[in-house]
Design a protein around this motif. Structure first.
Motif, PDB file in Angstrom:
ATOM      1  N   LEU A  85       0.702  -1.302   0.007  1.00 24.04           N
ATOM      2  CA  LEU A  85       0.032   0.066  -0.101  1.00 24.04           C
ATOM      3  C   LEU A  85       0.783   1.074  -0.040  1.00 24.04           C
ATOM      4  O   LEU A  85       1.849   1.300   0.806  1.00 24.04           O
ATOM      5  CB  LEU A  85      -1.016   0.101   1.210  1.00 24.04           C
ATOM      6  CG  LEU A  85      -1.820  -1.053   1.461  1.00 24.04           C
ATOM      7  CD1 LEU A  85      -2.702  -0.819   2.540  1.00 24.04           C
ATOM      8  CD2 LEU A  85      -2.711  -1.192   0.057  1.00 24.04           C
ATOM      9  N   GLU A  86       0.488   2.073  -0.883  1.00 27.02           N
ATOM     10  CA  GLU A  86       1.284   3.348  -0.779  1.00 27.02           C
ATOM     11  C   GLU A  86       0.331   4.453  -0.273  1.00 27.02           C
ATOM     12  O   GLU A  86      -0.785   4.815  -0.554  1.00 27.02           O
ATOM     13  CB  GLU A  86       1.546   3.890  -2.253  1.00 27.02           C
ATOM     14  CG  GLU A  86       2.376   5.228  -2.390  1.00 27.02           C
ATOM     15  CD  GLU A  86       2.732   5.608  -3.943  1.00 27.02           C
ATOM     16  OE1 GLU A  86       3.905   6.392  -3.885  1.00 27.02           O
ATOM     17  OE2 GLU A  86       2.017   5.193  -4.625  1.00 27.02           O
ATOM     18  N   ILE A  87       0.645   5.083   0.950  1.00 23.12           N
ATOM     19  CA  ILE A  87      -0.168   6.193   1.696  1.00 23.12           C
ATOM     20  C   ILE A  87       0.818   7.219   1.921  1.00 23.12           C
ATOM     21  O   ILE A  87       1.699   7.254   2.590  1.00 23.12           O
ATOM     22  CB  ILE A  87      -0.591   5.384   2.804  1.00 23.12           C
ATOM     23  CG1 ILE A  87      -1.352   4.038   2.676  1.00 23.12           C
ATOM     24  CG2 ILE A  87      -1.692   6.381   3.783  1.00 23.12           C
ATOM     25  CD1 ILE A  87      -1.882   3.593   4.155  1.00 23.12           C
ATOM     26  N   GLY A  88       0.461   8.357   1.112  1.00 26.06           N
ATOM     27  CA  GLY A  88       1.213   9.415   1.172  1.00 26.06           C
ATOM     28  C   GLY A  88       2.535   9.166   0.655  1.00 26.06           C
ATOM     29  O   GLY A  88       2.644   8.563  -0.502  1.00 26.06           O
ATOM     30  N   LYS A 138      -3.269   3.760  -2.169  1.00 28.79           N
ATOM     31  CA  LYS A 138      -3.083   2.981  -3.540  1.00 28.79           C
ATOM     32  C   LYS A 138      -2.603   1.620  -3.176  1.00 28.79           C
ATOM     33  O   LYS A 138      -1.525   1.328  -2.502  1.00 28.79           O
ATOM     34  CB  LYS A 138      -1.962   3.814  -4.567  1.00 28.79           C
ATOM     35  CG  LYS A 138      -2.442   5.074  -4.737  1.00 28.79           C
ATOM     36  CD  LYS A 138      -1.284   5.801  -5.551  1.00 28.79           C
ATOM     37  CE  LYS A 138      -1.760   7.213  -6.016  1.00 28.79           C
ATOM     38  NZ  LYS A 138      -0.585   7.762  -7.070  1.00 28.79           N
ATOM     39  N   ILE A 139      -3.021   0.716  -4.026  1.00 26.60           N
ATOM     40  CA  ILE A 139      -2.670  -0.687  -3.967  1.00 26.60           C
ATOM     41  C   ILE A 139      -1.550  -0.979  -5.149  1.00 26.60           C
ATOM     42  O   ILE A 139      -1.881  -0.772  -6.310  1.00 26.60           O
ATOM     43  CB  ILE A 139      -3.776  -1.707  -4.028  1.00 26.60           C
ATOM     44  CG1 ILE A 139      -4.905  -1.531  -2.868  1.00 26.60           C
ATOM     45  CG2 ILE A 139      -3.100  -3.181  -4.228  1.00 26.60           C
ATOM     46  CD1 ILE A 139      -5.965  -2.313  -2.984  1.00 26.60           C
ATOM     47  N   LEU A 140      -0.657  -1.579  -4.598  1.00 21.53           N
ATOM     48  CA  LEU A 140       0.714  -1.792  -5.582  1.00 21.53           C
ATOM     49  C   LEU A 140       0.768  -3.263  -5.474  1.00 21.53           C
ATOM     50  O   LEU A 140       0.791  -3.982  -4.538  1.00 21.53           O
ATOM     51  CB  LEU A 140       1.990  -1.103  -5.136  1.00 21.53           C
ATOM     52  CG  LEU A 140       1.823   0.440  -4.831  1.00 21.53           C
ATOM     53  CD1 LEU A 140       3.044   0.940  -4.182  1.00 21.53           C
ATOM     54  CD2 LEU A 140       1.618   1.028  -6.000  1.00 21.53           C
ATOM     55  N   LYS A 141       1.031  -3.705  -6.695  1.00 23.57           N
ATOM     56  CA  LYS A 141       1.264  -5.387  -6.704  1.00 23.57           C
ATOM     57  C   LYS A 141       2.622  -5.848  -6.052  1.00 23.57           C
ATOM     58  O   LYS A 141       2.759  -6.982  -5.545  1.00 23.57           O
ATOM     59  CB  LYS A 141       1.091  -5.664  -8.223  1.00 23.57           C
ATOM     60  CG  LYS A 141      -0.129  -5.478  -8.894  1.00 23.57           C
ATOM     61  CD  LYS A 141      -1.219  -6.327  -8.207  1.00 23.57           C
ATOM     62  CE  LYS A 141      -2.772  -6.109  -9.013  1.00 23.57           C
ATOM     63  NZ  LYS A 141      -3.795  -6.731  -8.125  1.00 23.57           N
ATOM     64  N   SER A 142       3.574  -5.021  -6.044  1.00 24.29           N
ATOM     65  CA  SER A 142       4.701  -5.406  -5.508  1.00 24.29           C
ATOM     66  C   SER A 142       5.437  -4.399  -4.927  1.00 24.29           C
ATOM     67  O   SER A 142       5.030  -3.062  -4.644  1.00 24.29           O
ATOM     68  CB  SER A 142       5.765  -5.930  -6.465  1.00 24.29           C
ATOM     69  OG  SER A 142       6.069  -4.940  -7.554  1.00 24.29           O
TER      70      SER A 142
END
Length: 219
Positions: A85-88, A138-142
């Motif tokens: 997860l990308e948060i900020g 944002k959801i990141l696959k890796s």
């Protein structure tokens, strides 16, 4: 997706209290939170998951179910391990879904149940920074911060081989991580031992949260 609440607690197994922001430290967790420095550094829940269980519970403030971060978005309990997860400016990697609720769990005593075994998701801080209410998620696959070793080409057929690691103690844990960074994906781990307190000072994944858990499970 966005962050609905950010919460911390001084003790494990207790309700968390909402705060204005979280200071995330790489490979450590959330500053001033009880779980910083443990295997499960950050706990996150999705409101959609929580509402499935909260229907039968009385309402409680954010953090009541032990979550550091509550998000408005899709189910996190259905993500694959390794998803980030990308948060900020923070990157978090999913390392565990669900956990056993201990007998003296304050959350279960106060709410009537503990949802952590069902919908709790736990993350490791891969890139530190600050998280606050309203931040986008944002959801990141890796893991975008991963830096694989370069002396094996990505199209090398060797990477498709299954590797058997016999013994995942001090050396085995380090070697296993480096092989993943090289790009190997198919492993068999063999070790009938569990994490002991004596392992804390020399084994990569040995800490209070992994205590007495099988080493092959931790790795």
């Amino acid at each position: 997706m966005k962050v609905l609440a950010t919460c911390i607690s001084e003790k494990k197994g207790t309700m968390k209290t909402e705060v204005d922001k979280l200071s995330c430290i790489q490979d450590w967790g959330i500053k001033n939170d009880a779980h910083a420095g443990t295997y499960r550094e950050v706990s996150i829940m999705a409101m959609c998951d929580l509402l499935e269980y909260q229907k039968d519970y009385p309402p409680f403030p954010y953090g009541a179910y032990g979550e550091n971060i509550l998000i408005d978005g899709p189910s996190l309990a259905k993500l694959e391990l390794g998803t980030c997860l990308e948060i900020g400016d923070v990157i978090l990697e999913l390392i565990q879904i669900g956990k056993r609720c201990h007998d003296a769990c304050v959350i279960r005593q106060l709410t009537g149940d503990c949802v952590m075994p069902k919908i709790g998701t736990f993350f490791k801080v891969k890139k530190g920074g600050t998280i606050k209410k309203g931040d986008s998620v944002k959801i990141l696959k890796s893991d975008p911060t991963a830096k694989p070793l370069k002396f094996v080409s990505e199209d090398d057929p060797l990477l498709n081989r299954r590797l058997v690691i016999v013994g995942v103690g001090a050396v085995g844990q380090i070697v296993s991580e480096q092989l993943v960074r090289l790009g190997f994906k198919d492993f068999v781990f063999i070790d009938n031992d569990v994490i002991h307190k004596e392992n804390f000072n020399r084994q990569l994944y040995a800490d209070i949260d992994s205590l007495y858990r099988p080493k092959v499970e931790i790795v």
